[in-house]
Design a protein around this motif. Structure first.
Motif, PDB file in Angstrom:
ATOM      1  N   SER A  94       2.738  10.745  -7.784  1.00  0.00           N
ATOM      2  CA  SER A  94       2.123  11.702  -6.866  1.00  0.00           C
ATOM      3  C   SER A  94       1.800  11.042  -5.526  1.00  0.00           C
ATOM      4  O   SER A  94       1.833   9.814  -5.393  1.00  0.00           O
ATOM      5  CB  SER A  94       0.833  12.255  -7.471  1.00  0.00           C
ATOM      6  OG  SER A  94      -0.182  11.252  -7.473  1.00  0.00           O
ATOM      7  N   ILE A  95       1.462  11.869  -4.569  1.00  0.00           N
ATOM      8  CA  ILE A  95       1.023  11.354  -3.273  1.00  0.00           C
ATOM      9  C   ILE A  95      -0.182  10.439  -3.467  1.00  0.00           C
ATOM     10  O   ILE A  95      -0.251   9.349  -2.891  1.00  0.00           O
ATOM     11  CB  ILE A  95       0.689  12.518  -2.317  1.00  0.00           C
ATOM     12  CG1 ILE A  95       1.971  13.262  -1.929  1.00  0.00           C
ATOM     13  CG2 ILE A  95      -0.052  12.014  -1.083  1.00  0.00           C
ATOM     14  CD1 ILE A  95       1.735  14.541  -1.144  1.00  0.00           C
ATOM     15  N   GLU A  96      -1.125  10.870  -4.279  1.00  0.00           N
ATOM     16  CA  GLU A  96      -2.335  10.063  -4.502  1.00  0.00           C
ATOM     17  C   GLU A  96      -2.010   8.743  -5.182  1.00  0.00           C
ATOM     18  O   GLU A  96      -2.631   7.714  -4.872  1.00  0.00           O
ATOM     19  CB  GLU A  96      -3.384  10.850  -5.289  1.00  0.00           C
ATOM     20  CG  GLU A  96      -4.012  11.983  -4.498  1.00  0.00           C
ATOM     21  CD  GLU A  96      -4.608  11.542  -3.159  1.00  0.00           C
ATOM     22  OE1 GLU A  96      -5.268  10.482  -3.093  1.00  0.00           O
ATOM     23  OE2 GLU A  96      -4.407  12.264  -2.168  1.00  0.00           O
ATOM     24  N   ASP A  97      -1.030   8.726  -6.106  1.00  0.00           N
ATOM     25  CA  ASP A  97      -0.617   7.463  -6.745  1.00  0.00           C
ATOM     26  C   ASP A  97      -0.135   6.470  -5.692  1.00  0.00           C
ATOM     27  O   ASP A  97      -0.470   5.288  -5.730  1.00  0.00           O
ATOM     28  CB  ASP A  97       0.513   7.693  -7.754  1.00  0.00           C
ATOM     29  CG  ASP A  97       0.095   8.481  -8.971  1.00  0.00           C
ATOM     30  OD1 ASP A  97      -1.105   8.478  -9.326  1.00  0.00           O
ATOM     31  OD2 ASP A  97       0.990   9.115  -9.574  1.00  0.00           O
ATOM     32  N   ILE A  98       0.669   6.956  -4.770  1.00  0.00           N
ATOM     33  CA  ILE A  98       1.229   6.099  -3.724  1.00  0.00           C
ATOM     34  C   ILE A  98       0.120   5.598  -2.807  1.00  0.00           C
ATOM     35  O   ILE A  98       0.046   4.406  -2.486  1.00  0.00           O
ATOM     36  CB  ILE A  98       2.304   6.853  -2.927  1.00  0.00           C
ATOM     37  CG1 ILE A  98       3.467   7.216  -3.854  1.00  0.00           C
ATOM     38  CG2 ILE A  98       2.784   6.035  -1.729  1.00  0.00           C
ATOM     39  CD1 ILE A  98       4.363   8.302  -3.325  1.00  0.00           C
ATOM     40  N   ILE A  99      -0.757   6.489  -2.394  1.00  0.00           N
ATOM     41  CA  ILE A  99      -1.855   6.105  -1.504  1.00  0.00           C
ATOM     42  C   ILE A  99      -2.761   5.082  -2.188  1.00  0.00           C
ATOM     43  O   ILE A  99      -3.155   4.081  -1.581  1.00  0.00           O
ATOM     44  CB  ILE A  99      -2.632   7.350  -1.033  1.00  0.00           C
ATOM     45  CG1 ILE A  99      -1.741   8.149  -0.066  1.00  0.00           C
ATOM     46  CG2 ILE A  99      -3.960   6.957  -0.382  1.00  0.00           C
ATOM     47  CD1 ILE A  99      -2.291   9.505   0.306  1.00  0.00           C
ATOM     48  N   GLU A 100      -3.062   5.276  -3.458  1.00  0.00           N
ATOM     49  CA  GLU A 100      -3.904   4.322  -4.191  1.00  0.00           C
ATOM     50  C   GLU A 100      -3.234   2.950  -4.276  1.00  0.00           C
ATOM     51  O   GLU A 100      -3.888   1.923  -4.115  1.00  0.00           O
ATOM     52  CB  GLU A 100      -4.220   4.850  -5.588  1.00  0.00           C
ATOM     53  CG  GLU A 100      -5.212   5.983  -5.581  1.00  0.00           C
ATOM     54  CD  GLU A 100      -5.423   6.596  -6.966  1.00  0.00           C
ATOM     55  OE1 GLU A 100      -5.054   5.949  -7.980  1.00  0.00           O
ATOM     56  OE2 GLU A 100      -5.943   7.726  -7.033  1.00  0.00           O
ATOM     57  N   TYR A 101      -1.923   2.936  -4.515  1.00  0.00           N
ATOM     58  CA  TYR A 101      -1.198   1.665  -4.578  1.00  0.00           C
ATOM     59  C   TYR A 101      -1.275   0.929  -3.239  1.00  0.00           C
ATOM     60  O   TYR A 101      -1.618  -0.255  -3.188  1.00  0.00           O
ATOM     61  CB  TYR A 101       0.270   1.914  -4.965  1.00  0.00           C
ATOM     62  CG  TYR A 101       1.114   0.671  -4.885  1.00  0.00           C
ATOM     63  CD1 TYR A 101       1.088  -0.267  -5.912  1.00  0.00           C
ATOM     64  CD2 TYR A 101       1.916   0.421  -3.781  1.00  0.00           C
ATOM     65  CE1 TYR A 101       1.838  -1.427  -5.829  1.00  0.00           C
ATOM     66  CE2 TYR A 101       2.670  -0.740  -3.691  1.00  0.00           C
ATOM     67  CZ  TYR A 101       2.628  -1.658  -4.715  1.00  0.00           C
ATOM     68  OH  TYR A 101       3.375  -2.806  -4.627  1.00  0.00           O
ATOM     69  N   VAL A 102      -0.960   1.617  -2.153  1.00  0.00           N
ATOM     70  CA  VAL A 102      -0.960   0.988  -0.835  1.00  0.00           C
ATOM     71  C   VAL A 102      -2.382   0.590  -0.431  1.00  0.00           C
ATOM     72  O   VAL A 102      -2.579  -0.459   0.189  1.00  0.00           O
ATOM     73  CB  VAL A 102      -0.312   1.915   0.213  1.00  0.00           C
ATOM     74  CG1 VAL A 102      -0.423   1.327   1.619  1.00  0.00           C
ATOM     75  CG2 VAL A 102       1.157   2.159  -0.129  1.00  0.00           C
ATOM     76  N   ASP A 103      -3.354   1.374  -0.799  1.00  0.00           N
ATOM     77  CA  ASP A 103      -4.741   1.081  -0.437  1.00  0.00           C
ATOM     78  C   ASP A 103      -5.237  -0.223  -1.060  1.00  0.00           C
ATOM     79  O   ASP A 103      -6.174  -0.843  -0.552  1.00  0.00           O
ATOM     80  CB  ASP A 103      -5.637   2.249  -0.849  1.00  0.00           C
ATOM     81  CG  ASP A 103      -7.006   2.194  -0.207  1.00  0.00           C
ATOM     82  OD1 ASP A 103      -7.106   1.761   0.966  1.00  0.00           O
ATOM     83  OD2 ASP A 103      -7.984   2.578  -0.875  1.00  0.00           O
ATOM     84  N   ARG A 104      -4.618  -0.654  -2.139  1.00  0.00           N
ATOM     85  CA  ARG A 104      -5.020  -1.919  -2.787  1.00  0.00           C
ATOM     86  C   ARG A 104      -4.467  -3.148  -2.058  1.00  0.00           C
ATOM     87  O   ARG A 104      -4.864  -4.267  -2.355  1.00  0.00           O
ATOM     88  CB  ARG A 104      -4.574  -1.923  -4.249  1.00  0.00           C
ATOM     89  CG  ARG A 104      -5.365  -0.978  -5.122  1.00  0.00           C
ATOM     90  CD  ARG A 104      -5.128  -1.206  -6.600  1.00  0.00           C
ATOM     91  NE  ARG A 104      -3.751  -1.000  -7.011  1.00  0.00           N
ATOM     92  CZ  ARG A 104      -3.250   0.127  -7.504  1.00  0.00           C
ATOM     93  NH1 ARG A 104      -4.026   1.181  -7.636  1.00  0.00           N
ATOM     94  NH2 ARG A 104      -1.984   0.207  -7.865  1.00  0.00           N
ATOM     95  N   LEU A 105      -3.548  -2.952  -1.127  1.00  0.00           N
ATOM     96  CA  LEU A 105      -2.982  -4.081  -0.378  1.00  0.00           C
ATOM     97  C   LEU A 105      -3.969  -4.492   0.713  1.00  0.00           C
ATOM     98  O   LEU A 105      -4.424  -3.650   1.491  1.00  0.00           O
ATOM     99  CB  LEU A 105      -1.633  -3.678   0.231  1.00  0.00           C
ATOM    100  CG  LEU A 105      -0.563  -3.254  -0.771  1.00  0.00           C
ATOM    101  CD1 LEU A 105       0.634  -2.636  -0.048  1.00  0.00           C
ATOM    102  CD2 LEU A 105      -0.147  -4.418  -1.647  1.00  0.00           C
ATOM    103  N   PRO A 106      -4.316  -5.761   0.803  1.00  0.00           N
ATOM    104  CA  PRO A 106      -5.323  -6.202   1.776  1.00  0.00           C
ATOM    105  C   PRO A 106      -4.899  -5.924   3.218  1.00  0.00           C
ATOM    106  O   PRO A 106      -3.753  -6.140   3.596  1.00  0.00           O
ATOM    107  CB  PRO A 106      -5.405  -7.718   1.540  1.00  0.00           C
ATOM    108  CG  PRO A 106      -4.809  -7.950   0.193  1.00  0.00           C
ATOM    109  CD  PRO A 106      -3.827  -6.857  -0.038  1.00  0.00           C
ATOM    110  N   GLY A 107      -5.852  -5.421   3.993  1.00  0.00           N
ATOM    111  CA  GLY A 107      -5.629  -5.224   5.417  1.00  0.00           C
ATOM    112  C   GLY A 107      -4.902  -3.950   5.795  1.00  0.00           C
ATOM    113  O   GLY A 107      -4.536  -3.772   6.951  1.00  0.00           O
ATOM    114  N   VAL A 108      -4.697  -3.057   4.836  1.00  0.00           N
ATOM    115  CA  VAL A 108      -3.980  -1.814   5.135  1.00  0.00           C
ATOM    116  C   VAL A 108      -4.948  -0.775   5.689  1.00  0.00           C
ATOM    117  O   VAL A 108      -6.059  -0.602   5.195  1.00  0.00           O
ATOM    118  CB  VAL A 108      -3.260  -1.264   3.890  1.00  0.00           C
ATOM    119  CG1 VAL A 108      -2.738   0.143   4.121  1.00  0.00           C
ATOM    120  CG2 VAL A 108      -2.114  -2.181   3.508  1.00  0.00           C
ATOM    121  N   LEU A 109      -4.496  -0.093   6.717  1.00  0.00           N
ATOM    122  CA  LEU A 109      -5.204   1.050   7.284  1.00  0.00           C
ATOM    123  C   LEU A 109      -4.365   2.283   6.964  1.00  0.00           C
ATOM    124  O   LEU A 109      -3.180   2.325   7.281  1.00  0.00           O
ATOM    125  CB  LEU A 109      -5.353   0.895   8.794  1.00  0.00           C
ATOM    126  CG  LEU A 109      -5.952   2.085   9.546  1.00  0.00           C
ATOM    127  CD1 LEU A 109      -7.404   2.332   9.109  1.00  0.00           C
ATOM    128  CD2 LEU A 109      -5.876   1.839  11.044  1.00  0.00           C
TER     129      LEU A 109
END
Length: 157
Positions: free
Chosen positions: A2-17
């Motif tokens: 899902s969109i939320e799955d992708i956003i949660e994955y990327v949000d765990r990467l340090p320094g991502v806005l």
């Protein structure tokens, strides 16, 4: 995926806005509901393009993916030339040998508008593409981080 799955994955990467435009925040309404991923450890949107996006609707110059179909979204990733060739089988500046319908779900392919700039895309990633999408997001993140670090300290590369 899902969109939320992708956003949660990327949000765990340090320094991502992550920018998620919505009504009332001053962004153009065409971007509402979409997501834009930047490497920005200072929390300030950098000059330039994001390293990946999620779009939830057709844009005026980008309608071939049929994103106006309910429940449809597309993940767009700046893959770089090497990863782009691995995904598509051709150089970003060359035309593909076969025409692929960019609205086909769960199929990684050249972005229908920005493929020549080494962007790949997938509509509604699912079982066939999930692992590769996550790998490509991580690779695009690392490349964005390296570009940032090089701008800050040119000797870092």
């Amino acid at each position: 995926m899902s969109i939320e799955d992708i956003i949660e994955y990327v949000d765990r990467l340090p320094g991502v806005l992550i920018l998620r435009p919505q009504p009332g925040d001053g962004t153009p309404n065409i971007a509402w509901g979409d997501a834009f991923f930047y490497y920005a450890p200072d929390g300030v949107v950098p000059n330039g393009q994001p390293f990946a996006t999620i779009v939830t609707k057709d844009y005026p110059d980008d309608t071939r993916s049929r994103l106006d179909t309910p429940g449809t979204f597309r993940v767009n990733i700046h893959a770089g030339a090497t990863e782009f060739a691995a995904v598509t089988g051709h150089n970003p500046r060359m035309q593909p040998t076969r025409d692929v319908d960019p609205s086909t779900p769960d199929l990684l392919l050249a972005h229908p508008v920005y493929g020549h700039l080494a962007w790949v895309a997938v509509v509604n990633p699912a079982e066939r593409t999930t692992d590769r999408v996550l790998e490509l997001l991580a690779s695009a993140y690392r490349a964005a981080r390296a570009r940032h670090d090089h701008r800050i300290d040119p000797a870092s590369t």
